[in-house]
Write an enzyme that holds these catalytic residues in place. Structure first.
Site, mmCIF file in Angstrom:
data_model
loop_
_atom_site.group_PDB
_atom_site.id
_atom_site.type_symbol
_atom_site.label_atom_id
_atom_site.label_comp_id
_atom_site.label_asym_id
_atom_site.label_seq_id
_atom_site.Cartn_x
_atom_site.Cartn_y
_atom_site.Cartn_z
ATOM 1 N N THR A 28 9.409 -7.371 -12.909
ATOM 2 C CA THR A 28 8.932 -8.756 -13.063
ATOM 3 C C THR A 28 7.808 -9.047 -12.081
ATOM 4 O O THR A 28 7.901 -8.685 -10.896
ATOM 5 C CB THR A 28 10.107 -9.734 -12.854
ATOM 6 O OG1 THR A 28 11.106 -9.424 -13.828
ATOM 7 C CG2 THR A 28 9.666 -11.182 -13.005
ATOM 8 N N ALA B 210 0.832 -1.207 0.000
ATOM 9 C CA ALA B 210 0.000 0.000 0.000
ATOM 10 C C ALA B 210 0.870 1.262 0.000
ATOM 11 O O ALA B 210 0.519 2.260 -0.628
ATOM 12 C CB ALA B 210 -0.930 -0.001 1.206
ATOM 13 N N THR B 211 1.995 1.206 0.688
ATOM 14 C CA THR B 211 2.883 2.380 0.739
ATOM 15 C C THR B 211 3.289 2.785 -0.680
ATOM 16 O O THR B 211 3.290 3.975 -1.022
ATOM 17 C CB THR B 211 4.138 2.062 1.586
ATOM 18 O OG1 THR B 211 3.711 1.727 2.908
ATOM 19 C CG2 THR B 211 5.099 3.235 1.641
ATOM 20 N N CYS C 148 4.857 0.944 12.064
ATOM 21 C CA CYS C 148 6.012 1.664 11.544
ATOM 22 C C CYS C 148 6.635 2.564 12.601
ATOM 23 O O CYS C 148 7.801 2.881 12.554
ATOM 24 C CB CYS C 148 5.595 2.537 10.371
ATOM 25 S SG CYS C 148 4.388 1.749 9.354
ATOM 26 N N ASN D 274 -6.231 3.105 10.838
ATOM 27 C CA ASN D 274 -5.484 1.952 11.338
ATOM 28 C C ASN D 274 -5.389 1.913 12.860
ATOM 29 O O ASN D 274 -5.233 0.847 13.443
ATOM 30 C CB ASN D 274 -4.074 1.926 10.728
ATOM 31 C CG ASN D 274 -3.431 3.283 10.651
ATOM 32 O OD1 ASN D 274 -3.998 4.209 10.071
ATOM 33 N ND2 ASN D 274 -2.274 3.423 11.238
ATOM 34 N N GLN E 91 -7.041 -0.613 5.567
ATOM 35 C CA GLN E 91 -7.680 -1.191 6.753
ATOM 36 C C GLN E 91 -9.158 -1.489 6.521
ATOM 37 O O GLN E 91 -9.861 -1.881 7.457
ATOM 38 C CB GLN E 91 -7.529 -0.249 7.960
ATOM 39 C CG GLN E 91 -6.097 -0.046 8.419
ATOM 40 C CD GLN E 91 -5.477 -1.288 9.077
ATOM 41 O OE1 GLN E 91 -6.167 -2.245 9.436
ATOM 42 N NE2 GLN E 91 -4.168 -1.277 9.230
ATOM 43 N N SER F 255 -3.024 -3.339 0.656
ATOM 44 C CA SER F 255 -1.906 -4.276 0.848
ATOM 45 C C SER F 255 -2.472 -5.645 1.215
ATOM 46 O O SER F 255 -3.305 -5.742 2.125
ATOM 47 C CB SER F 255 -1.069 -3.821 2.055
ATOM 48 O OG SER F 255 0.178 -3.339 1.692
ATOM 49 N N ALA F 256 -1.971 -6.712 0.585
ATOM 50 C CA ALA F 256 -2.542 -8.054 0.805
ATOM 51 C C ALA F 256 -2.359 -8.561 2.236
ATOM 52 O O ALA F 256 -3.200 -9.289 2.751
ATOM 53 C CB ALA F 256 -1.899 -9.040 -0.169
ATOM 54 N N HIS F 257 -1.239 -8.174 2.872
ATOM 55 C CA HIS F 257 -0.943 -8.788 4.181
ATOM 56 C C HIS F 257 -1.871 -8.321 5.294
ATOM 57 O O HIS F 257 -1.824 -8.848 6.404
ATOM 58 C CB HIS F 257 0.517 -8.535 4.575
ATOM 59 C CG HIS F 257 0.833 -7.122 4.956
ATOM 60 N ND1 HIS F 257 0.970 -6.743 6.264
ATOM 61 C CD2 HIS F 257 1.026 -6.003 4.217
ATOM 62 C CE1 HIS F 257 1.260 -5.447 6.303
ATOM 63 N NE2 HIS F 257 1.303 -4.976 5.081
HETATM 64 C C1 PLP Z 1 -4.118 2.632 6.776
HETATM 65 C C2 PLP Z 1 -2.803 2.115 6.284
HETATM 66 N N1 PLP Z 1 -2.304 2.592 5.143
HETATM 67 C C3 PLP Z 1 -1.146 2.165 4.639
HETATM 68 C C4 PLP Z 1 -0.400 1.219 5.304
HETATM 69 C C5 PLP Z 1 0.894 0.773 4.717
HETATM 70 O O1 PLP Z 1 0.832 -0.587 4.375
HETATM 71 P P1 PLP Z 1 2.157 -1.338 3.911
HETATM 72 O O2 PLP Z 1 3.112 -1.237 5.059
HETATM 73 O O3 PLP Z 1 1.719 -2.712 3.646
HETATM 74 O O4 PLP Z 1 2.660 -0.617 2.737
HETATM 75 C C6 PLP Z 1 -0.866 0.697 6.520
HETATM 76 C C7 PLP Z 1 -0.072 -0.270 7.287
HETATM 77 O O5 PLP Z 1 -0.117 -0.291 8.512
HETATM 78 C C8 PLP Z 1 -2.110 1.149 7.008
HETATM 79 O O6 PLP Z 1 -2.616 0.678 8.148
#
Ligand code: PLP
Length: 396
Positions: free
Chosen positions: A239, A71-72, A326, A153, A181, A201-203
Site C-alpha cells: 500500500t 535508500a537501503t 548505523c 556519507n 548524499q 532517501s527523502a529524510h
Molecule cells: C550514502 C548512503 N547510502 C545509503 C544510506 C541508507 O539510507 P537509509 O538509512 O535512509 O536507507 C545512507 C544513510 O546514511 C547513506 O548515507
C-alpha cells in the site's frame, strides 16, 4: 543552545514539507488503490509528487521512479535484483563496488558473495576517491553491475559520476549509483550521465523518514523483490505511503530550489567552521573542499578519540558523529578513514560535522568555541598526545 550538525545522518523535516503532508494523515487517508472517493482524492497529490521527483532528477517520462521505504531498500533491490536477472538467470557473476560505500551496498554485496558471486571492492586514494583506470581494468565479461556512490556519507567527497557512467557505457555494464548524499547538495541529472539505477532517501533532504525511491532507466527494469498487490506498476507491491510520497515530492522540489543556497550559504558556513578548526594544531580534513558536498567536514584531531569529542559536544547540546549513524553505537574506528589509509589510532579520531540549509551563523560560532574548549580539556588528559608538525602525512 541545541545545534544539529549531523545532517548526513538525517535532517529536520522542512516545515513546508510537513504542511504539505499533514492532510494525508487524518483527512485524505484513503488507500489510493481503492475505487471510492477516499482513495481517488489522494491521486492529484500523488501525481504532483511524482512529477516533482521526475523533475528533480530530470528523469524521462519513460523512465521509472519507484517509491520504496528508504535508500537501503532501493540499494538492496538493485543489487539482489541484478543477481536474479543477470547472475542466477544469466551468464554474469561479478559486481564492482568501492571500499567506502554505505553498509547497505557493502552488506548486500557480502550477502551475494555467500551465494558465490565475485565482488570487487575498489580501493580509494587518500582523498577517498577511486582511480578510474582501476575501475576500467576491473570490468570483465562477467561483470553484471557497477555500484558506486555519488557522494560519500562520511567525507562528502563527490565521485566522478559522469566519467564512471561513460566507462560503464563503453564496457556495456549496468551502472547503479547511491545518490543518497547527493540529492539536495549537488545537481543530480540522470539524463546528463549514463545512469541505469539511482537510489535515494527523502529524510536526507528535509523530507520524512520511511520513504525513498529507486530510479530505473527506461529499458532497465529489474525483477521485483516485493510481490503482492501490484502497486507501482507491479514493480513494488505494498500500500502506498501517501503522506511519505507527498512529502518526498515537496522535499525534492525544495531541495532543487535550494541548490544555489547550498553552494553559497551552506558552503560558506562549512568553510568558516573548517578554517577555524584547522587552526587547532594537529588537525586535518579528508578531501579537498572543492570536491566535497557543500555541507560536510570529516576532521581528525590528533590525540582525541571521536567518541570523547562527541561526548563533550553532546553535553554542550551539539550533535555530530564519528561515522555513519548505523555504526555509531559500536566503538569502532571510522571505516572510511581506514580505507583512505589512516592507521587505526588516527581512524579513531574521526569527527563528522554535517550542516544543512537550516544551520545558522550563531550555531557555527558556538560550535567553534565548544570544540576549542573540548580539545584543550581532552588533550590535557590524554597521555598519548604530543605535538608533531607533520604527523598526519606520516600516518596516511
Ligand atoms: C550514502 C548512503 N547510502 C545509503 C544510506 C541508507 O539510507 P537509509 O538509512 O535512509 O536507507 C545512507 C544513510 O546514511 C547513506 O548515507
Amino acid at each position: 543552545m541545541r545545534v544539529y550538525l549531523d545532517n548526513n545522518a538525517t535532517t529536520i523535516v522542512d516545515p513546508y514539507v510537513f504542511e504539505t503532508m499533514a492532510p494525508y494523515f487524518c483527512e485524505m487517508y484513503g488507500n489510493p488503490n481503492s475505487l471510492h472517493e477516499f482513495g481517488s482524492e489522494t491521486h492529484p497529490a500523488l501525481r504532483c509528487a511524482m512529477d516533482q521527483l521526475y523533475t528533480g532528477i530530470n528523469a524521462n517520462d519513460n523512465d521509472d521512479i519507484v517509491v520504496t521505504s528508504c535508500a537501503t531498500e532501493s540499494i538492496n533491490w538493485v543489487i539482489k535484483g541484478i543477481y536474479f536477472d543477470h547472475i542466477f538467470n544469466g551468464d554474469k557473476n561479478h559486481i564492482i563496488t568501492t571500499e567506502v560505500e554505505h553498509p547497505a551496498v557493502i552488506q548486500a554485496c557480502r550477502f551475494l558473495e555467500t551465494l558465490g558471486v565475485k565482488v570487487t571492492y575498489l580501493p580509494v586514494n587518500s582523498d577517498g576517491i577511486i582511480e578510474l583506470d582501476t575501475l576500467r581494468e576491473s570490468i570483465t565479461q562477467e561483470t553484471a553491475l557497477v555500484s558506486i556512490m555519488w557522494a560519500n556519507n562520511e567525507t562528502g567527497m563527490i565521485f566522478p559520476i559522469e566519467e564512471i557512467g561513460k566507462i560503464c557505457k563503453e564496457k556495456d555494464v549496468l551502472f547503479h549509483t547511491d545518490a543518497t548524499q547527493a540529492i539536495g547538495k549537488v545537481p543530480v541529472d540522470v539524463q546528463k550521465t549514463n545512469i541505469d539505477y539511482l537510489s535515494f532517501s527523502a529524510h536526507k533532504f528535509h523530507g520524512p523518514k520511511g520513504v525513498g525511491a529507486l530510479y530505473i532507466k527506461e529499458d532497465k527494469i529489474i525483477t521485483s523483490l516485493l510481490s503482492g498487490g501490484e502497486q507501482m506498476s507491479g514493480l513494488r507491491s505494498g500500500t502506498l505511503n501517501v503522506p511519505g510520497i507527498v512529502g518526498m515530492g515537496k522535499a525534492m522540489e525544495l531541495a532543487v530550489e535550494n541548490l544555489d543556497f547550498e553552494k553559497s550559504n551552506v558552503m560558506k558556513l562549512r568553510d568558516r567552521l573548517e578554517d577555524e578548526l584547522l587552526k587547532i594544531p594537529d588537525t586535518f580534513v579528508v578531501g579537498t573542499k572543492k570536491q566535497r558536498t557543500p555541507n560536510t567536514i570529516l576532521i581528525s584531531i590528533k590525540g582525541i578519540e571521536g567518541e570523547a569529542m562527541l561526548w563533550d559536544l553532546n553535553k554542550a547540546g551539539i550533535a555530530a558523529s564519528t561515522g555513519s549513524a548505523c555504526a555509531s553505537e559500536a566503538l569502532e574506528s571510522n571505516p572510511v578513514m581506514e580505507a583512505i589509509g589512516a592507521e587505526a589510532d588516527l581512524a579513531h579520531t574521526a569527527l563528522r560535522l554535517s550542516l544543512s540549509r537550516f544551520t545558522t551563523n550563531e550555531e557555527i560560532d558556538y560550535t567553534i568555541d565548544i570544540i576549542n574548549k573540548a580539545v584543550k580539556r581532552l588533550r590535557a588528559i590524554s597521555s598519548t598526545y604530543s605535538y608533531a608538525p607533520d604527523w598526519h602525512n606520516s600516518k596516511l
